[in-house]
Write an enzyme that holds these catalytic residues in place. Sequence first.
Site, PDB file in Angstrom:
ATOM      1  CG  ASP A   1      -0.535  -0.056   2.542  1.00  0.00           C
ATOM      2  OD1 ASP A   1       0.691  -0.272   2.733  1.00  0.00           O
ATOM      3  OD2 ASP A   1      -1.350   0.101   3.477  1.00  0.00           O
TER       4      ASP A   1
ATOM      5  CB  SER B   1     -11.625   1.865  27.191  1.00  0.00           C
ATOM      6  OG  SER B   1     -11.337   0.487  27.035  1.00  0.00           O
TER       7      SER B   1
ATOM      8  CG  ASP C   1      -4.372  -1.410   8.206  1.00  0.00           C
ATOM      9  OD1 ASP C   1      -4.312  -2.222   7.264  1.00  0.00           O
ATOM     10  OD2 ASP C   1      -3.443  -1.215   9.005  1.00  0.00           O
TER      11      ASP C   1
HETATM   12  C1  GLA Z   1       0.144  -2.406   8.463  1.00  0.00           C
HETATM   13  C2  GLA Z   1      -0.108  -1.014   7.894  1.00  0.00           C
HETATM   14  C3  GLA Z   1      -0.747  -1.116   6.505  1.00  0.00           C
HETATM   15  C4  GLA Z   1       0.098  -2.024   5.599  1.00  0.00           C
HETATM   16  C5  GLA Z   1       0.417  -3.347   6.284  1.00  0.00           C
HETATM   17  C6  GLA Z   1       1.369  -4.190   5.485  1.00  0.00           C
HETATM   18  O1  GLA Z   1      -1.062  -3.059   8.666  1.00  0.00           O
HETATM   19  O2  GLA Z   1      -0.995  -0.299   8.755  1.00  0.00           O
HETATM   20  O3  GLA Z   1      -0.895   0.160   5.954  1.00  0.00           O
HETATM   21  O4  GLA Z   1       1.264  -1.365   5.191  1.00  0.00           O
HETATM   22  O5  GLA Z   1       0.967  -3.150   7.579  1.00  0.00           O
HETATM   23  O6  GLA Z   1       0.781  -4.601   4.295  1.00  0.00           O
END
Ligand code: GLA
Length: 401
Positions: free
Chosen positions: A38, A69, A174
């Site tokens: 990414d 929380s 993510d």
């Molecule tokens: C973490 C980062 C993502 C991506 C993954 C590896 O989850 O937050 O942005 O780079 O690692 O693919």
Amino acid sequence: MPDIWQTLSAHLRATWGREPTFFVQAPGRVNLLGEHTDYNDGFVLPIAIDRAMRLAIAPSGDARVRLASLDLGQASEFDLAQPIARDPAAPWSDYVRGVATMLLDAGAVLAGFDAVLSGDVPIGAGLSSSAALEVAAARAFQAMSALQFDDVTLARLCQRAESEFVGVNCGIMDQFISLLGRRDHALLIDCRSLDYRQVPLPGDVRVVVIDSGVRRELVSSAYNERRAQCQEGVRRLRQHLPHIQALRDVTPADLARYGSELPPVVRRRCRHVVLEDQRVLDGVAALERGDGVADDVAVLGAALNASHVSLRDDYEVSCPELDVLAEAAWQQPGCLGARMTGAGFGGCTVNLVRADAVDAFVPAVQAAYQVQVGRVPPAFVCQAADGARATPANGTGPNLL
Ligand code: GLA
């Protein structure tokens, strides 16, 4: 109403004497294919999972955001009208503080709220519990303040919250999948243009997540080192390929031609990224061909296996425990493909398993891990879920499925 919404509502009442007006839910994710691509402007293929961060919220009536929380038994409070700082006593609240900061920075007018939160995304397991909290915060502010941002813009702002406010220099995968995931589908995301496409998952295949239980401290420095090595690769390759902006623009043929001029470590990092992008596109093409489902899924599965080997040998972000899990999985009948998922150095594997083989698959891999590592790894079958939602609290609460 599922119990969790009742529990969150009861705590909101007990803590601040308020009735919830919205329920918010933001899923974690598991990435099927496209790891460490990414931030190289490449392609990823994650799913949102049916585990989430959940909030019951009510307007505070002023500029204060008050958070409690349930899982940690901690509270944290900040004022939207004052400069927002991190809270070392409640670092989890920094994800919410960061999102507020980025939304304000983007010109949003925000109303305060009180929230009780609880999640069932395992923390630090590579399933994006932090992105789920950021995205939940974005949806909460959206519900309270009638924000007009679209989801792709929100994903960018949540990513900035993590990189600029919390200080973890992540890519966009993510936050994007937590906002835009779709039930029964994976999402092909072009991390340069931020175009995306839903890719249907075959009904007779299950996604199994197995947690190595390994949690490493230094993930973030190793992650930043990988990013720098990719940039170095781009810088050096530009001597021959002046048009390239990122490893996304380098083809396997380019690498075969000029790779030998790179320092060996940089060459291996670049090879992983360039071939991983290709694996994502090949896997998606196979799924979308839609003829002969068994063969198509086999292509995707083989891409997962090749991805693990590449992450282990070229990108060097696996660890012995993840290798044990992947190798045990590869030997099981009905396993179409298995690999480590997420940033690496610990966390989980993702396994594509034929539905009728799952019941035998899970205990067989757990037993192999127990023999070699000495403990039984938690495992769960997950479903591709919808992205984050906020729904009025007089209804039944958002469903992921
Ligand atoms: C973490 C980062 C993502 C991506 C993954 C590896 O989850 O937050 O942005 O780079 O690692 O693919």
